[in-house]
Design an enzyme around this catalytic site. Sequence first.
Site, short mmCIF file in Angstrom:
data_model
loop_
_atom_site.label_atom_id
_atom_site.label_comp_id
_atom_site.label_asym_id
_atom_site.label_seq_id
_atom_site.Cartn_x
_atom_site.Cartn_y
_atom_site.Cartn_z
N GLU A 424 0.82 -1.21 0.00
CA GLU A 424 0.00 0.00 0.00
C GLU A 424 0.86 1.27 0.00
O GLU A 424 0.76 2.13 0.87
CB GLU A 424 -0.96 -0.02 1.19
CG GLU A 424 -2.00 -1.11 1.03
CD GLU A 424 -2.94 -1.26 2.21
OE1 GLU A 424 -4.13 -1.53 1.98
OE2 GLU A 424 -2.47 -1.12 3.36
N GLU A 494 -4.35 -10.46 0.65
CA GLU A 494 -5.14 -10.29 1.86
C GLU A 494 -6.58 -10.64 1.53
O GLU A 494 -7.12 -10.18 0.52
CB GLU A 494 -5.08 -8.86 2.40
CG GLU A 494 -3.70 -8.42 2.88
CD GLU A 494 -3.67 -6.98 3.38
OE1 GLU A 494 -4.76 -6.45 3.72
OE2 GLU A 494 -2.59 -6.39 3.43
#
Length: 961
Positions: A424, A494
């Site tokens: 991220e 994820e």
Amino acid sequence: MSFRTTGTTSAADYVEDVSPGRGALAPRAWYASSDAKSLSLNGRWRFRLSPTADAEDETFADTGHDAGGWAEVAVPGHWVLQGDGAFGAFGAPIYTNVLYPFPVDPPRVPTENPTGDHLRAFDLPADWPAGGGAVVRFDGVESCARVWLNGTELGEFKGSRLPHEFAVGHLLRPTGNVLAVRVHQWSSGSYLEDQDQWWLPGIFRDVTLLHRPADSALDFFVHSSYDHVTGEGTLRVDSDVDGRVTVPALDIDVATGEPVTATVRPWTAETPVLYDGVLDTGGERIPLRLGFRTVELTGGLIKVNGRPVLFKGVNRHEWHPERGRALDLETMREDVLLMKRHNVNAVRTSHYPPHPAFLDLCDEYGLWVIDECDLETHGFEQQAWRDNPVDDDRWTPALLDRAARMVERDKNHPSVVIWSLGNEAGTGRGLTAMAEWIRGRDSSRLVHYEGDGNCRDTDVYSRMYADHAEVERIGRGLDGGTHRRRRLPFILCEYAHAMGNGPGGLADYQRIFEHYPRVQGGFVWEWIDHGIAHPTLGYAYGGDFDEELHDGNFVCDGLLLPDRTPSPGLAEFRKVIEPVSVAGSGDGTVRITNKQDFADLAALAFTWVFQADGETLASGVLPVPALAAGESAVVRLPEPPTEAPAGAETGWTVRAVLAESTPWAPRGHEVAWGQIPLAARASPSVDRTDGPVVGERLITLGPASFDARTGALRSIGAVEVTGLRLDVWRATTDNDDGAAWQADTRYGERWRTLGLHRMRHRLDAVEADDDTLTVRTRVAPAAAEVGLSTVYRWTSDGNRLRLTVSVTPDGDWTVPLPRLGIRFGLSAADTVTWFGGGPGEAYPDSRAASEVGRWQSTVDALQTPYVRPQENGARADVRWARLGGLRIDGQPEFWFSARRWTSEQLDAARHRTDLTPGATVWVNLDHGQHGIGSQSCGPGPLPRYWLNVAPAEFSFVFSAE
């Protein structure tokens, strides 16, 4: 008069410099030990905390500085988790997920910058060798450190979760050495470390002094590939200092830099074969643990040793509820053993390289590893990624330094099969530079980065929290994207956000993973709740330390509770990903399928039991061939025993267990199981022989008494019952409440808006006829026109009492219900016995691990102690239950829960310590429950798990015992 200050150069300018630091040696391979001497500098250090980076001068590092009045802290450790008395002695932890807890003005950081000065005095051991060199190694310091030895500055560094070494041989003394370290909580490096975890400054990994003899290895690179066609492994060990490599078990004795081939057993996560070797450079002998394996991208798939792999993985932050990220070896080993015992085969090291000893354990016990760089800049998303360091050339040296320190440290681990650039951090030139450097240094592994949507720099298409439908489209090749991306394998780096009660939907994901070859599995977020042990709150989370900004209990989203107790979510995951499938066909046979990627079933033994109403009537061994990976066989079950009672529910349970002990579990450890039903149970029936007798205050019916005015049940035999009525509310789970960006489907908020947490019960009629007591009600929230017309019909055969509940919706319902059933209170109940699903909790989309059997528990043990209290503890498919002097049979099967507080009290609690057990045990018998999903970050429950509002009828039979 006016004045102004001019810019000056501060002694702490290095804190905001975007460079990775100065003075540290080049990164190199980490190894646990050699025959060279070493000295651990862990232990108690003198400590002084200052409010700013330059509040104190540097004289503390001078020889002879008097630190007698300083406090002490443990190293490894975080100073905000230490100190005498309550939290706050040295500041407090801060939890944010995305937001930086300081103004975003890169590379500047606040003047208020907690700075910890550390001092460690030490003497060299008497047998410390004369001559040669020495280095001091820091394995992890958050976030910026400046180092001195005996008054001489060595340098400074950033990169919190990466090793840094300094040459110190020329500065060492036999006695009276003083190592001084100044650690700043905030630095330019903090902008690269916004990793959804507690901000915890300190020297949190080992500090070690290493002797470096003449002709000791500077660095070495083990290349150990495997040819699955020939069965041969090729070994070459490159070393900066020439030497020899020996592997006795393979009769290898070869010079460094020279390849050698031998017949070997390959390393995989299922068969982690390691060969002991030695690298001898003359000045040092370094033990090697060699695993032969080849990782490649072929045919659009990730393959190891020529076979595709399916990742059944978890994301793992390092965590201990008292020590934070300062983990000892036994805690790391406990994590690995728990993973292996729960069928986990892969770890993504979110979002930084772990302590290197953890990777040694992954090599030893067998886990695939995605090793992730210490990089995340998520907070820049708040400003549309403007000024993001990964797209700013000034920061590229720092990014490359982090990539190099990860790769060089961990390059000799066979468990590491993929390098990850970070997490991220948006996109940018810096990430491309990292990928290019990694490929140039190590072409034997793949490169991953989820944020690279077009897969320009990566070898794997990776996503977070894509819902089931999207994952299936990807599996079918219908996802679009660039031509390159469509030809790459897909993983969910994820998914299945394990926050609180959940995750739901795991089995539905796994079916997709196993059906579509391109979809090569995923990594559950995440391994452990990051609750901090607290003297009054139990476990603290975001906001419990008066943080200016925080993200609440979003930090508690693991498959383990903070004390490493497995959650029901981990039990569910273990079942869903079990490596053997056991499926009955209804014809007296069972199909056994080996779902492993490499190993056969020779290590497993199979057993069976035959049960009637949960009681074992017979058991034995089931002969199953040693099926190769991917193979199936149909095996005949034994003939069922003839002594099963008439009307009993019967069936087999087949288990796969370890035939012999392994390094990670004892003989008999259960690996997989399946149930094959034979005969269904007979439905409970109550002949209507007794009719209601109406008195002035009470109505009696068989063994029960009711309030004559309201029709409310008062007792069954000698058992007092209070508050029996329809119940639709549950204390919302983290997944019910959902994430802020999912407003349209956050069921918890919609339920509260409608008022389902404050339903009113209107009595319409109490009717007694010859054999039935009927109570008519309407259940509805204030300020709404929708409602549930609810009729309770009571009948009895003189000994037992039957309740039939009929529910008819009124109005236009636009949301599903949290639950639908009845709730009542018992004045005394402790032990609970039931026949149905167990032993742990289950919900409509998290029930794969619920095994039908006869179970027993206490009321207290039925509860799951989630860090933030919420709905928990339901048992699925219950046929009957006994507690508090009552037996309750259901028609159909029901969801059962019991607790010493109401759902409303559970809903109001922020911490477990807010819950005070009362004198009443509240029992829920539910006809239906809404699914769980993982909407605290991922998708909500699939539509088939919604508890839609519709007419319903269900019955319970009560008898006093």
